[in-house]
Design a protein around this motif. Sequence first.
Motif, PDB file in Angstrom:
ATOM      1  N   VAL A   4      52.532  29.773  49.603  1.00 45.43           N
ATOM      2  CA  VAL A   4      51.661  30.099  48.468  1.00 45.43           C
ATOM      3  C   VAL A   4      51.198  28.813  47.797  1.00 45.43           C
ATOM      4  O   VAL A   4      51.973  27.880  47.621  1.00 45.43           O
ATOM      5  CB  VAL A   4      52.413  30.989  47.452  1.00 45.43           C
ATOM      6  N   SER A   5      49.930  28.776  47.410  1.00 46.53           N
ATOM      7  CA  SER A   5      49.374  27.661  46.637  1.00 46.53           C
ATOM      8  C   SER A   5      49.147  28.152  45.211  1.00 46.53           C
ATOM      9  O   SER A   5      48.147  28.837  44.937  1.00 46.53           O
ATOM     10  CB  SER A   5      48.059  27.187  47.247  1.00 46.53           C
ATOM     11  N   PRO A   6      50.064  27.847  44.276  1.00 45.57           N
ATOM     12  CA  PRO A   6      49.993  28.437  42.927  1.00 45.57           C
ATOM     13  C   PRO A   6      48.656  28.260  42.219  1.00 45.57           C
ATOM     14  O   PRO A   6      48.162  29.200  41.587  1.00 45.57           O
ATOM     15  CB  PRO A   6      51.122  27.717  42.180  1.00 45.57           C
ATOM     16  N   ALA A   7      48.056  27.085  42.325  1.00 49.69           N
ATOM     17  CA  ALA A   7      46.799  26.819  41.616  1.00 49.69           C
ATOM     18  C   ALA A   7      45.670  27.701  42.122  1.00 49.69           C
ATOM     19  O   ALA A   7      44.704  27.975  41.393  1.00 49.69           O
ATOM     20  CB  ALA A   7      46.427  25.356  41.744  1.00 49.69           C
ATOM     21  N   ASP A   8      45.779  28.187  43.383  1.00 45.76           N
ATOM     22  CA  ASP A   8      44.697  28.957  43.997  1.00 45.76           C
ATOM     23  C   ASP A   8      44.937  30.460  43.985  1.00 45.76           C
ATOM     24  O   ASP A   8      44.140  31.228  44.527  1.00 45.76           O
ATOM     25  CB  ASP A   8      44.499  28.497  45.450  1.00 45.76           C
ATOM     26  N   VAL A   9      46.021  30.906  43.363  1.00 43.96           N
ATOM     27  CA  VAL A   9      46.332  32.339  43.359  1.00 43.96           C
ATOM     28  C   VAL A   9      45.353  33.080  42.451  1.00 43.96           C
ATOM     29  O   VAL A   9      45.185  32.744  41.278  1.00 43.96           O
ATOM     30  CB  VAL A   9      47.777  32.587  42.891  1.00 43.96           C
ATOM     31  N   ALA A  10      44.715  34.101  43.002  1.00 41.67           N
ATOM     32  CA  ALA A  10      43.765  34.909  42.232  1.00 41.67           C
ATOM     33  C   ALA A  10      44.406  36.189  41.722  1.00 41.67           C
ATOM     34  O   ALA A  10      44.172  36.590  40.580  1.00 41.67           O
ATOM     35  CB  ALA A  10      42.554  35.241  43.088  1.00 41.67           C
ATOM     36  N   HIS A  11      45.216  36.831  42.582  1.00 43.58           N
ATOM     37  CA  HIS A  11      45.839  38.092  42.174  1.00 43.58           C
ATOM     38  C   HIS A  11      47.142  38.296  42.927  1.00 43.58           C
ATOM     39  O   HIS A  11      47.273  37.908  44.097  1.00 43.58           O
ATOM     40  CB  HIS A  11      44.925  39.276  42.451  1.00 43.58           C
ATOM     41  N   VAL A  12      48.102  38.907  42.239  1.00 45.04           N
ATOM     42  CA  VAL A  12      49.388  39.257  42.858  1.00 45.04           C
ATOM     43  C   VAL A  12      49.709  40.708  42.546  1.00 45.04           C
ATOM     44  O   VAL A  12      49.556  41.154  41.401  1.00 45.04           O
ATOM     45  CB  VAL A  12      50.538  38.365  42.345  1.00 45.04           C
ATOM     46  N   HIS A  13      50.133  41.422  43.558  1.00 45.33           N
ATOM     47  CA  HIS A  13      50.657  42.774  43.372  1.00 45.33           C
ATOM     48  C   HIS A  13      52.133  42.759  43.722  1.00 45.33           C
ATOM     49  O   HIS A  13      52.522  42.254  44.784  1.00 45.33           O
ATOM     50  CB  HIS A  13      49.940  43.779  44.277  1.00 45.33           C
ATOM     51  N   THR A  14      52.986  43.300  42.851  1.00 42.86           N
ATOM     52  CA  THR A  14      54.403  43.459  43.174  1.00 42.86           C
ATOM     53  C   THR A  14      54.845  44.876  42.862  1.00 42.86           C
ATOM     54  O   THR A  14      54.371  45.481  41.894  1.00 42.86           O
ATOM     55  CB  THR A  14      55.296  42.491  42.366  1.00 42.86           C
TER      56      THR A  14
END
Length: 415
Positions: A165-175
């Motif tokens: 995972v590249s934190p700066a490039d994360v757009a959306h997360v589903h958990t």
Amino acid sequence: MFGMLSRIYTAIAPPTVEKSKDGAIRFGILGAAKIAPMAIVVPAKSHPEVVVHAISARDRGRAEEFAKKHGIPVVRDTYQEILDDPDIDAVFIPLPNSLHYEWAVRSVRAGKHVLLEKPSVDTAAEAEILFGLSQLASSQPSPPIILEAFHNRFHPAVQKFLSLVSPADVAHVHTDSMVPWWLTARDNIEFNYALGGGSMMMLGTYNFALLRMIFAAEPAECVSCETRGFGDGVHDKCDTSFRAQFRFPNGGTADAMSTMRGSVWWKPSEARVTHREVVVPNDGDGKADPLHETVRTRVVTLHGFVQAIAWHRIDVKDTFVLRAKADGRTLRTWTEASSHKAYTYAEAGPEFADAAPGEPWWMSYRWQLEEFVNRVKGRPTQFWISGEDSINQMRMLDMAYEKSGLGLRPMSEFR
């Protein structure tokens, strides 16, 4: 299938190793909780530097029964007697959430190292006091160590997932995570408001911690938080399930969903991370291409982030687009997919060469115990959870509970 069954069997019935004659850490357990065997008794069997020495419970008879079943030599009448015992170096606290604060504070004051079940306390205000006290104690010659027992964070699968995972490039997360309804009863402590119950406290906290790790940041805002409960006039302040959305500083958003009253069949927890489109080197000899650019959108999914020992899978799907720079025309689109597993850090890859070697059958609790012992012994630790991290974790829980309208869990009256 045979490999999975063998791994799980060995995890719950591990080989017993000879204990170190000098320097083994002697644990006392505060409370004969149902999580204690899995969290400390079983992992200790395969650790040469850990001995479970004593236990106490509100009911001495229950403590004696627990001690006999698990081969614990000493039973004390009260929790305080555990803390007063000079033969005890560390305590494991699996008490109801509302009692974590008091007994963790008492333990630190007694100079004991503390392995504290998650969530560490009931509110961020309690966390600030507890971990602030721990920080003050750090000036002592042999300061007590305190660790919030987020066992899954120590498992190789979770760390391998985060490396993709590249934190700066994360757009959306589903958990999402769940517990089948038949594992929890209406009158269990999980749904007792006074004891710090609720699905966010008991289960959703895993989702929240993983979101913070994925973004490598703290949430800027809880956008929404919807909860469900029994609606019986008794447990109304305790959520049986929830769905919350957060916004993070990089502009990305995240959803967290958990239920303690799920369907009959267990569904593995899931975290799905969608990255923003980023420019990557073009195929070929690596030279700059003045006419074209290649962009990639990555989706990384971890199935089984809570109990990875049972089963997990990390899926990576990269979608590439080759474009003409002049007018943005799409010239080619392709996808590359891969799947990974990591039951040891050797399996996770060379970037984890400094982590403990471990065994494929180690539960996340066993990986956690390894780190705890190393920290107590003054050795390097790779994935430690700091006091500040635990404070921020409680701030996120507070944020969600306030947004839900249920309000914060009650603070302990102990001072």
